[in-house]
Design a protein around this motif. Structure first.
Motif: not given
Ligand code: NAD
Length: 501
Positions: A168, A171, A177, A228, A233, A247-249, A251, A271, A433, A471
């Motif tokens: 997952i 953007w 990624l 998401g 889910k 990789t994502g937030s 939250r 991540e 990080l 990383f």
């Molecule tokens: P996000 O968490 O909103 O979304 C990331 C992915 O998770 C998307 O594909 C989204 O559709 C999915 N998602 C959202 N809610 C979900 C749920 N309830 N269940 C399952 N999947 C769900 O993050 P974003 O806004 O796309 O990306 C930005 C974030 O990514 C920032 O916090 C950034 O720091 C982080 N990021 C981290 C790294 C790393 O390597 N540590 C690299 C790049 C970005």
């Protein structure tokens, strides 16, 4: 195909859009298909608000089919039982196909999420191909272990693919990624279901066709676009998914841990976010270089970088002089049309995110910080999601702009008086990080690098590295590591076989 002029990129992208050549369907079990529901959603170019494609709005029904295809391909052994040499050659072929399609991949990435075309073309696409090639090349050079047991026993410790991996992804570097996950997961013999961000699905969807052309068997690599709370889910809760690579937030990362607990305790690798300190001491050997790095370390990719150096910690004795240098260096970053090869700062991913970033800037001002640069929406603010590079001084580490990840072009400058205070402020965050420090004192560099609670520490550079180094994050920045051979730890199980001789 070689690089293009501004007019050529415009014409090329115009043709992709107007001729409706942009693929937005899911890729499952070796072919493209619409969502089972027949629904789709608009893919919008954040630089001008134009709808450029329709993306299949997949949901639980599509996840079911994709996971089942991945499971069947895994159980059949069609990929995992291939020799490492065959998997290597297939991945190297995929990397070559990515390079052969560099122009289209770069155009899709820029149209989809707003980053400058020069970066998509020269950095993201070649970088992504490099990741796939690197993991392919590595996989037939890794040996398993024999344990030092008693004489009448042979005990082997082998790595096996974990099974069905759901990746997952976010953007901000959509293709790159995704490749950080897909590369090691496929190299190790897993079957993969990739869910790209709903804000940037195009390059993942395109990549699926290239993977098939390269010889990845049907069902082994699937791409399921969608939201998401539906697709993500369903993958998170699925009993037939063995591993979530995310990789994502932070939250969302937390939610994925809950899904795993509620379902089959699938492995969860995260991540997540960052609020990274970039610490500059008065004895820094080259303040001009440090200033340029501070600017690019924060404003590269519109500031949409998890390891962006968003907290600039400056020793008080050089504070004013150094901030001036950083402000000047930051003027280099000028929001512009992402399709112009001269542009070094594109659009944020969408209007909603632009609104969030501008809200943080407002909170910064209301909280008492001083704007030293920027602070406004830029260019065609009605249609495009542009924000100026923005620098706040007079920040203390308790302010909201110093604690929360803004994920846009906003830097908070925080003064410090000595080493101890610098480390205290640097580590006073939920995240872990990256961190950087600039000093000419070797002993200070080593001592403080050990004290910084972060997955990567850079001395006298910001965010340098390559595929040979892992990383990932400490604390709420996540767990596990991408890149390097350590990435295989995520996608393999260790098996002990104890043979009584
Ligand atoms: P996000 O968490 O909103 O979304 C990331 C992915 O998770 C998307 O594909 C989204 O559709 C999915 N998602 C959202 N809610 C979900 C749920 N309830 N269940 C399952 N999947 C769900 O993050 P974003 O806004 O796309 O990306 C930005 C974030 O990514 C920032 O916090 C950034 O720091 C982080 N990021 C981290 C790294 C790393 O390597 N540590 C690299 C790049 C970005």
């Amino acid at each position: 195909m070689s690089d293009k002029t501004y007019a050529q990129w415009q014409a090329y992208c115009q043709a992709l859009v107007s001729q409706q050549r942009i693929e937005g369907r899911a890729f499952i079990n070796g072919g493209y298909r619409q969502a089972q529901s027949g629904r789709s959603f608009d893919c919008i170019n954040p630089a001008n608000g134009e709808v450029i494609a329709q993306i299949a709005e997949c949901d639980e029904a599509d996840v079911e089919i994709a996971v089942s295809a991945a499971r069947q391909s895994f159980e059949s052994g069609v990929w995992r039982n291939q020799s490492p040499k065959v998997r290597k050659e297939t991945l190297i072929k995929l990397a070559a196909l990515m390079e052969a399609n560099q122009t289209e991949l770069a155009a899709l990435e820029t149209l989809d999420m707003g980053k400058p075309i020069s970066e998509s073309f020269h950095v993201d696409v070649p970088g992504s191909a490099d990741v796939i090639r690197w993991h392919g090349e590595a996989i037939d050079k890794i040996y398993d272990e024999v344990a030092p047991t008693q004489d009448d026993v042979l005990a082997t410790i082998t790595r096996e693919p974990i099974g069905v991996v759901a990746a997952i992804t976010p953007w901000n570097f959509p293709l790159w990624l995704a490749c950080w996950k897909i590369g090691p997961a496929l190299a190790a013999g897993n079957s993969v279901v990739l869910k790209p961000s709903e804000k940037s699905s195009l390059t993942a969807i395109f990549l699926a066709r290239l993977a098939s052309e390269a010889g990845i068997p049907d069902g082994v690599f699937n791409v399921v676009p969608g939201f998401g709370h539906t697709v993500g889910k369903a993958l998170g809760l699925h009993m037939q998914v063995d591993c979530l690579a995310f990789t994502g937030s932070t939250r969302t990362a937390r939610t994925l841990l809950e899904y795993a607990g509620q379902s089959n305790m699938k492995r969860v690798w995260l991540e997540a976010g960052g609020k990274n300190p970039n610490i500059v001491f008065a004895d820094c050997p080259d303040l001009d270089k440090a200033a340029r790095s501070a600017a690019s370390g924060c404003f590269y990719n519109q500031g949409e970088v998890c390891v962006a150096g968003t907290r600039l910690l400056v020793e008080r004795s050089i504070h004013d002089e150094f901030v001036q240098k950083v402000v000047e260096a930051s003027r280099y970053f000028k929001p512009g049309d992402p399709l112009d090869p001269a542009t070094n700062m594109g659009a944020l991913v969408d209007k909603q995110h632009q609104g969030n970033v501008l809200q943080y800037i407002q909170w910064g001002q209301q909280g008492g910080a001083t704007l030293a640069l920027g602070g406004e929406a830029a260019l065609d603010a009605d249609k495009g999601a542009f924000v100026e590079p923005t620098i706040f001084t007079g920040v203390n580490n308790q302010m909201r702009i110093a604690r929360e990840e803004i994920f846009g072009p906003v830097m908070a400058v925080i003064p410090f008086d000595d080493e101890q205070q610098a480390i205290q402020i640097a580590n006073d965050t939920d995240y872990g990080l990256g961190a950087a420090l600039w000093t000419g004192n070797l002993s200070r560099a080593h001592k403080l690098a050990k004290q910084l609670r972060a997955g990567s520490v850079w001395i006298n550079n910001y965010n340098d590295g390559d595929m040979t180094v892992p990383f990932g994050g400490f604390k709420q920045s996540g767990n596990g590591r991408d890149k390097s051979l350590h990435a295989l730890d995520k996608y393999t199980e260790l098996k002990t076989t104890w043979i009584q001789l």
